[in-house]
Design a protein around this motif. Structure first.
Motif, PDB file in Angstrom:
ATOM      1  N   ILE A  41       0.818  -1.207   0.000  1.00  0.00           N
ATOM      2  CA  ILE A  41       0.000   0.000   0.000  1.00  0.00           C
ATOM      3  C   ILE A  41       0.855   1.260   0.000  1.00  0.00           C
ATOM      4  N   GLY A  42       1.928   1.293   0.745  1.00  0.00           N
ATOM      5  CA  GLY A  42       2.767   2.474   0.838  1.00  0.00           C
ATOM      6  C   GLY A  42       3.395   2.888  -0.478  1.00  0.00           C
ATOM      7  N   ARG A  43       3.410   2.018  -1.451  1.00  0.00           N
ATOM      8  CA  ARG A  43       4.048   2.303  -2.723  1.00  0.00           C
ATOM      9  C   ARG A  43       3.042   2.697  -3.794  1.00  0.00           C
ATOM     10  N   ARG A  44       1.797   2.831  -3.439  1.00  0.00           N
ATOM     11  CA  ARG A  44       0.790   3.234  -4.421  1.00  0.00           C
ATOM     12  C   ARG A  44       1.082   4.642  -4.914  1.00  0.00           C
ATOM     13  N   PRO A  45       0.997   4.850  -6.212  1.00  0.00           N
ATOM     14  CA  PRO A  45       1.198   6.204  -6.727  1.00  0.00           C
ATOM     15  C   PRO A  45      -0.019   7.083  -6.436  1.00  0.00           C
ATOM     16  N   TYR A  46       0.217   8.397  -6.410  1.00  0.00           N
ATOM     17  CA  TYR A  46      -0.861   9.349  -6.183  1.00  0.00           C
ATOM     18  C   TYR A  46      -1.363   9.858  -7.522  1.00  0.00           C
ATOM     19  N   ARG A  47      -2.699   9.947  -7.677  1.00  0.00           N
ATOM     20  CA  ARG A  47      -3.375  10.437  -8.888  1.00  0.00           C
ATOM     21  C   ARG A  47      -2.981   9.650 -10.143  1.00  0.00           C
ATOM     22  N   PRO A  48      -2.965   8.313 -10.064  1.00  0.00           N
ATOM     23  CA  PRO A  48      -2.563   7.522 -11.228  1.00  0.00           C
ATOM     24  C   PRO A  48      -3.716   7.332 -12.212  1.00  0.00           C
ATOM     25  N   VAL A  49      -3.371   6.791 -13.359  1.00  0.00           N
ATOM     26  CA  VAL A  49      -4.345   6.170 -14.238  1.00  0.00           C
ATOM     27  C   VAL A  49      -4.324   4.710 -13.826  1.00  0.00           C
ATOM     28  N   ILE A  50      -5.490   4.173 -13.482  1.00  0.00           N
ATOM     29  CA  ILE A  50      -5.588   2.775 -13.046  1.00  0.00           C
ATOM     30  C   ILE A  50      -6.080   1.934 -14.214  1.00  0.00           C
ATOM     31  N   VAL A  51      -5.448   0.787 -14.411  1.00  0.00           N
ATOM     32  CA  VAL A  51      -5.913  -0.148 -15.432  1.00  0.00           C
ATOM     33  C   VAL A  51      -6.120  -1.503 -14.775  1.00  0.00           C
ATOM     34  N   GLY A  52      -7.297  -2.082 -15.003  1.00  0.00           N
ATOM     35  CA  GLY A  52      -7.596  -3.425 -14.521  1.00  0.00           C
ATOM     36  C   GLY A  52      -7.204  -4.435 -15.579  1.00  0.00           C
ATOM     37  N   VAL A  53      -6.452  -5.451 -15.179  1.00  0.00           N
ATOM     38  CA  VAL A  53      -5.982  -6.462 -16.127  1.00  0.00           C
ATOM     39  C   VAL A  53      -6.313  -7.861 -15.632  1.00  0.00           C
ATOM     40  N   ILE A  54      -6.362  -8.795 -16.580  1.00  0.00           N
ATOM     41  CA  ILE A  54      -6.539 -10.211 -16.274  1.00  0.00           C
ATOM     42  C   ILE A  54      -5.484 -10.995 -17.046  1.00  0.00           C
ATOM     43  N   PRO A  55      -5.122 -12.188 -16.591  1.00  0.00           N
ATOM     44  CA  PRO A  55      -4.123 -12.979 -17.311  1.00  0.00           C
ATOM     45  C   PRO A  55      -4.574 -13.261 -18.749  1.00  0.00           C
ATOM     46  N   GLY A  56      -3.645 -13.125 -19.679  1.00  0.00           N
ATOM     47  CA  GLY A  56      -3.927 -13.425 -21.078  1.00  0.00           C
ATOM     48  C   GLY A  56      -4.703 -12.352 -21.816  1.00  0.00           C
ATOM     49  N   GLN A  57      -4.926 -11.236 -21.199  1.00  0.00           N
ATOM     50  CA  GLN A  57      -5.695 -10.147 -21.812  1.00  0.00           C
ATOM     51  C   GLN A  57      -4.902  -9.504 -22.950  1.00  0.00           C
ATOM     52  N   SER A  58      -5.601  -8.948 -23.901  1.00  0.00           N
ATOM     53  CA  SER A  58      -4.965  -8.234 -25.001  1.00  0.00           C
ATOM     54  C   SER A  58      -4.092  -7.113 -24.463  1.00  0.00           C
ATOM     55  N   PRO A  59      -2.880  -6.960 -24.993  1.00  0.00           N
ATOM     56  CA  PRO A  59      -2.006  -5.874 -24.541  1.00  0.00           C
ATOM     57  C   PRO A  59      -2.582  -4.488 -24.838  1.00  0.00           C
ATOM     58  N   ARG A  60      -3.558  -4.420 -25.701  1.00  0.00           N
ATOM     59  CA  ARG A  60      -4.151  -3.140 -26.082  1.00  0.00           C
ATOM     60  C   ARG A  60      -4.696  -2.375 -24.867  1.00  0.00           C
ATOM     61  N   VAL A  61      -5.253  -3.083 -23.902  1.00  0.00           N
ATOM     62  CA  VAL A  61      -5.843  -2.427 -22.736  1.00  0.00           C
ATOM     63  C   VAL A  61      -4.767  -1.667 -21.955  1.00  0.00           C
ATOM     64  N   VAL A  62      -3.651  -2.328 -21.658  1.00  0.00           N
ATOM     65  CA  VAL A  62      -2.565  -1.687 -20.920  1.00  0.00           C
ATOM     66  C   VAL A  62      -1.935  -0.578 -21.761  1.00  0.00           C
ATOM     67  N   GLN A  63      -1.802  -0.803 -23.049  1.00  0.00           N
ATOM     68  CA  GLN A  63      -1.204   0.212 -23.923  1.00  0.00           C
ATOM     69  C   GLN A  63      -2.074   1.470 -24.002  1.00  0.00           C
ATOM     70  N   GLU A  64      -3.386   1.302 -24.074  1.00  0.00           N
ATOM     71  CA  GLU A  64      -4.285   2.468 -24.076  1.00  0.00           C
ATOM     72  C   GLU A  64      -4.188   3.215 -22.747  1.00  0.00           C
ATOM     73  N   ALA A  65      -4.148   2.464 -21.644  1.00  0.00           N
ATOM     74  CA  ALA A  65      -4.024   3.099 -20.334  1.00  0.00           C
ATOM     75  C   ALA A  65      -2.709   3.872 -20.241  1.00  0.00           C
ATOM     76  N   ALA A  66      -1.627   3.295 -20.765  1.00  0.00           N
ATOM     77  CA  ALA A  66      -0.330   3.976 -20.742  1.00  0.00           C
ATOM     78  C   ALA A  66      -0.377   5.260 -21.562  1.00  0.00           C
ATOM     79  N   SER A  67      -1.098   5.246 -22.670  1.00  0.00           N
ATOM     80  CA  SER A  67      -1.246   6.462 -23.488  1.00  0.00           C
ATOM     81  C   SER A  67      -1.914   7.572 -22.691  1.00  0.00           C
ATOM     82  N   TYR A  68      -2.957   7.227 -21.954  1.00  0.00           N
ATOM     83  CA  TYR A  68      -3.649   8.224 -21.134  1.00  0.00           C
ATOM     84  C   TYR A  68      -2.779   8.668 -19.953  1.00  0.00           C
ATOM     85  N   ALA A  69      -1.991   7.764 -19.398  1.00  0.00           N
ATOM     86  CA  ALA A  69      -1.088   8.141 -18.309  1.00  0.00           C
ATOM     87  C   ALA A  69      -0.061   9.157 -18.825  1.00  0.00           C
ATOM     88  N   ARG A  70       0.503   8.893 -20.004  1.00  0.00           N
ATOM     89  CA  ARG A  70       1.450   9.859 -20.596  1.00  0.00           C
ATOM     90  C   ARG A  70       0.767  11.190 -20.870  1.00  0.00           C
TER      91      ARG A  70
END
Length: 174
Positions: free
Chosen positions: A8-37
């Motif tokens: 818990i102490g390492r949680r970032p403040y005001r992040p973009v959160i992305v929910g993932v599941i095993p084997g999920q398309s990388p597109r979800v994380v990549q879209e979240a990273a775009s919004y984080a940038r």
């Protein structure tokens, strides 16, 4: 890349959160990273393990969990798998990220971590189409829809795979 850790102490403040599941398309994380940038924000990658539940929480915030199914994949193996998948998905992407494993109901766990971190945005993927997923969604509801009704942050739902045709039955046999 930030070292992935469920602390818990390492949680970032005001992040973009992305929910993932095993084997999920990388597109979800990549879209979240775009919004984080875009927001100059860290990315908090979360996986909610629905096979475990919170048994109790210590006063210092440490959460003890127990498996619903004793044959479930151990958390360490799941953490390593998720860390590897996210690392591959974000190869060449310059955004700081942290992996956090949560337990319980996905919508409620994401809502809780979003409140605790004052998240800017929550990103989730759609479910795969099929009768099994349709039945599951009928009983549990869409995580994206449940989040939209239970908390004030924007939700981005990233489609997985090819979109259905306008004349295609989304829930055949249902």
């Amino acid at each position: 890349m930030t070292d992935a850790s469920p602390q818990i102490g390492r949680r970032p403040y005001r992040p973009v959160i992305v929910g993932v599941i095993p084997g999920q398309s990388p597109r979800v994380v990549q879209e979240a990273a775009s919004y984080a940038r875009l927001h100059d924000a860290p990315l908090l990658v979360t996986h909610v393990d629905i096979t475990r539940f919170v048994s109790y929480e210590d006063p210092d915030g440490y959460v003890h969990t127990a498996p619903i199914n004793l044959d479930a994949v151990p958390s360490e193996a799941l953490a390593a798998q998720m860390r590897d998948e996210v690392t591959r998905s974000l190869a060449g992407v310059d955004v700081p990220w942290t992996l956090e494993l949560l337990v319980g109901d996905p919508a409620m766990a994401l809502k809780d971590v979003a409140e605790k971190t004052d998240a800017r945005l929550i990103v989730v993927g759609t479910r795969k189409r099929g009768i099994g997923e349709s039945i599951r969604e009928f009983f549990t509801g869409s995580v994206g829809a449940r989040l939209a009704h239970r908390q004030p942050r924007p939700i981005l739902v990233v489609p997985l795979g090819e979109p259905a045709r306008d004349d295609e039955d989304l829930w055949p046999g249902a």
